[in-house]
Motif scaffolding. Structure first.
Motif, PDB file in Angstrom:
ATOM      1  N   GLU A  69      79.568 -33.468 117.840  1.00 19.22           N
ATOM      2  CA  GLU A  69      80.089 -34.790 117.532  1.00 19.22           C
ATOM      3  C   GLU A  69      78.978 -35.584 116.867  1.00 19.22           C
ATOM      4  O   GLU A  69      77.820 -35.533 117.302  1.00 19.22           O
ATOM      5  N   ALA A  70      79.316 -36.285 115.805  1.00 22.44           N
ATOM      6  CA  ALA A  70      78.342 -37.118 115.112  1.00 22.44           C
ATOM      7  C   ALA A  70      78.576 -38.574 115.494  1.00 22.44           C
ATOM      8  O   ALA A  70      79.710 -39.075 115.437  1.00 22.44           O
ATOM      9  N   VAL A  71      77.517 -39.246 115.889  1.00 26.48           N
ATOM     10  CA  VAL A  71      77.608 -40.664 116.232  1.00 26.48           C
ATOM     11  C   VAL A  71      77.931 -41.447 114.960  1.00 26.48           C
ATOM     12  O   VAL A  71      77.196 -41.373 113.968  1.00 26.48           O
ATOM     13  N   THR A  72      79.031 -42.172 114.983  1.00 29.49           N
ATOM     14  CA  THR A  72      79.511 -42.895 113.801  1.00 29.49           C
ATOM     15  C   THR A  72      79.752 -44.353 114.160  1.00 29.49           C
ATOM     16  O   THR A  72      80.446 -44.646 115.141  1.00 29.49           O
ATOM     17  N   ALA A  73      79.194 -45.245 113.372  1.00 28.29           N
ATOM     18  CA  ALA A  73      79.325 -46.681 113.614  1.00 28.29           C
ATOM     19  C   ALA A  73      80.239 -47.307 112.575  1.00 28.29           C
ATOM     20  O   ALA A  73      80.012 -47.149 111.369  1.00 28.29           O
TER      21      ALA A  73
END
Length: 529
Positions: A461-465
């Protein structure tokens, strides 16, 4: 007549140190640890631990003293931790990749009385911890370093000068032994408390359930402050050798496996992906490898098949969490390309765990239905340090409520389908959106922000803002990423930043993360609500 009474298995023997003392005595002349340019025998490890116990005693540390450690994968640090435990002290390990703020909070929440530092590998951080902790707290009774430094007493030199001592087991099974810290959805870390007997139960389960080689030659490549460190004592209990790496480097790891005939290692999936993408993999002799254990986050089934084809039938998966580990294990035989449905399973409950899936009514769900994965076992934490209300909620009804939603098939294989909370698992580390949101929202240009995890081939999972700016304000994605990296560390830094004109809301005005996740997760099997 002997009367049998019911006792809490997490407070009765054997202790962690009783198991270690036994293991070190069995093979005194074997190599216990090896590293670039050196090694230490079982007898030598026993003696180094004993010498460090004597140094700690001379420094005024007593049973119950709280000792924090920050170090890379090195034998002196591990022995220092064991010396503290052998003397009935309580230890905590600072995350090698943690931010200064996180480290300072942990030291103060833990109530650290002594600090053991790798002041060479973590020079700047070590200085900051000593000065800033002292400025904002009562300071330390003792600071020890693992090499000469102005920051404190050189523990290695002091142990050398103090003379002969062997390990003395002063521990009690009911002693609080270790407080491991994990992230929290409110921004606070949580200290999970484990007793000597509870930690020993964890070690015993690993020896019993993890299919280790008969005599492990274990390569400690991932940080020993976390799950990789839990295989050190099991390796010694089986008469093996721990080969230390100070940090993960794929080319070096491949070289060591081939040259030193490593037969066991533990990696997170992103490390395995790096190996699969490395140009040297297919020309490296990995025939000695018996077990490649992975955990901390799910592994891509596609890449798992690739790993089985190119590395061999050596993969096994562990599942657990800081509050309760291990819980289940998916063994090597279950990693079969002919039964790919098991690749999304975290295995079956281990030999010391009782697992149940509970619904919202705290009753077991029907077979095949999804419920919260809850656990009982002697390896579980006693509770959270300084957080009685959270402890009561997490251990409600005598079960550890993991927060993971799962189903079980008719053979007992567990399949985690979602997390009850919004935690993101990126590169094997837990990232809590609130921590990242708090940092980004502190920037004056930011009006609102929502952080989610999106599927990513490398990171899991990629941290996405998702960022909504104030009218007329501006900030670049790189600036926000750098801000999070500075405040919280590289693990929490977003991999993606998207600027939006408006964030979706629920009927009560909260940001609707379900709507934000939907485009990324639709059709991938993860619930987005």
């Amino acid at each position: 007549m002997i009367t049998m009474t019911s006792q809490d298995p997490s407070t009765t023997g054997p202790s962690l140190i009783a198991l270690l003392d036994r293991a070190l005595a069995r093979h005194p002349d074997r190599s216990a640890f090896a590293w670039d340019g050196g090694s230490l025998s079982y007898r030598g490890a026993n003696e180094l631990i004993g010498r460090m116990q004597a140094v700690f005693a001379d420094g005024g540390l007593v049973r119950g003293s709280r000792v924090a450690l920050l170090a890379a994968n090195q034998v002196e640090a591990w022995c220092a931790g064991m010396a503290a435990s052998a003397s009935g002290m309580v230890t905590t390990w600072l995350h090698q990749l943690g931010s200064l703020d996180d480290h300072l909070f942990q030291l103060r929440d833990f109530g650290a009385e002594a600090l053991v530092l790798d002041a060479t590998g973590f020079a700047s951080r070590s200085a900051d911890l000593v000065t800033q902790h002292a400025a904002g707290f009562a300071g330390f009774k003792q600071v020890y370093t693992l090499a000469p430094s102005e920051l404190g007493v050189d523990l290695t030199a002091a142990a050398e000068h103090i003379g002969h001592h062997s390990l003395r087991d002063l521990s009690r099974a009911s002693d609080l032994a270790v407080i491991n810290y994990t992230g929290g959805t409110t921004g606070r870390s949580k200290g999970a408390m484990r007793t000597q007997a509870g930690y020993a139960a964890m070690i015993t389960s690993i020896v019993t359930d993890f299919e280790l080689p008969e005599r492990p030659h274990y390569l400690a490549a991932a940080p020993m402050t976390h799950v990789a460190g839990t295989l050190v004592q099991p390796t010694l209990m089986r008469g093996g050798t721990v080969r230390l790496m100070r940090g993960f480097a794929p080319d070096r790891l491949l070289e060591l496996i081939a040259r030193e005939r490593i037969n066991c290692t533990l990696l997170v999936p992103t490390m395995i992906y790096t190996l699969l993408d490395h140009s040297a993999l297919d020309r490296t002799d990995l025939s000695s490898l018996h077990s490649l254990i992975y955990g901390a986050s799910p592994m891509s089934p596609t890449r798992l098949v690739e790993g089985l084809e190119r590395i061999g039938p050596v993969f096994a998966q562990l599942y657990g969490q800081t509050e309760g580990y291990p819980i289940s294990f998916l063994n090597r035989a279950d990693h079969d390309a002919r039964t790919p449905e098991l690749f999304s399973s975290c295995g079956v409950a281990n030999s010391i765990s009782t697992v149940v899936l509970l619904g919202e009514d705290d009753q077991p769900v029907a077979p095949g239905e999804v419920g919260e994965l809850c656990v009982r076992g002697p390896q579980l934490m006693q509770g959270y340090l300084n957080q009685p209300e959270l402890t009561a909620a997490t251990l409600k009804g005598g079960w550890l409520h993991t927060g993971d939603m799962a189903r079980a098939d008719d053979r007992g294989y567990l399949f985690i389908v979602d997390r009850k909370k919004d935690m993101i698992v990126s590169g094997g580390f837990n990232v809590y959106p609130r921590d990242v949101e708090d940092v980004i929202s502190s920037h004056p240009a930011v009006a609102m922000v929502a952080v989610i995890g999106v599927p990513d081939a490398k990171w899991g999972e990629a941290v996405t803002a998702m960022v909504q700016l104030r009218p007329g304000a501006s900030v670049t994605a790189d600036e926000l990423v750098a801000l999070v990296r500075q405040r919280k560390g590289a693990v929490q830094a977003p991999k993606h930043v998207e600027f939006v004109t408006d964030l979706p809301r629920t009927a009560v005005g909260k940001i609707d993360k379900k709507v934000l996740r939907q485009p990324f997760w639709a059709g991938r099997g993860r619930q987005v609500g």
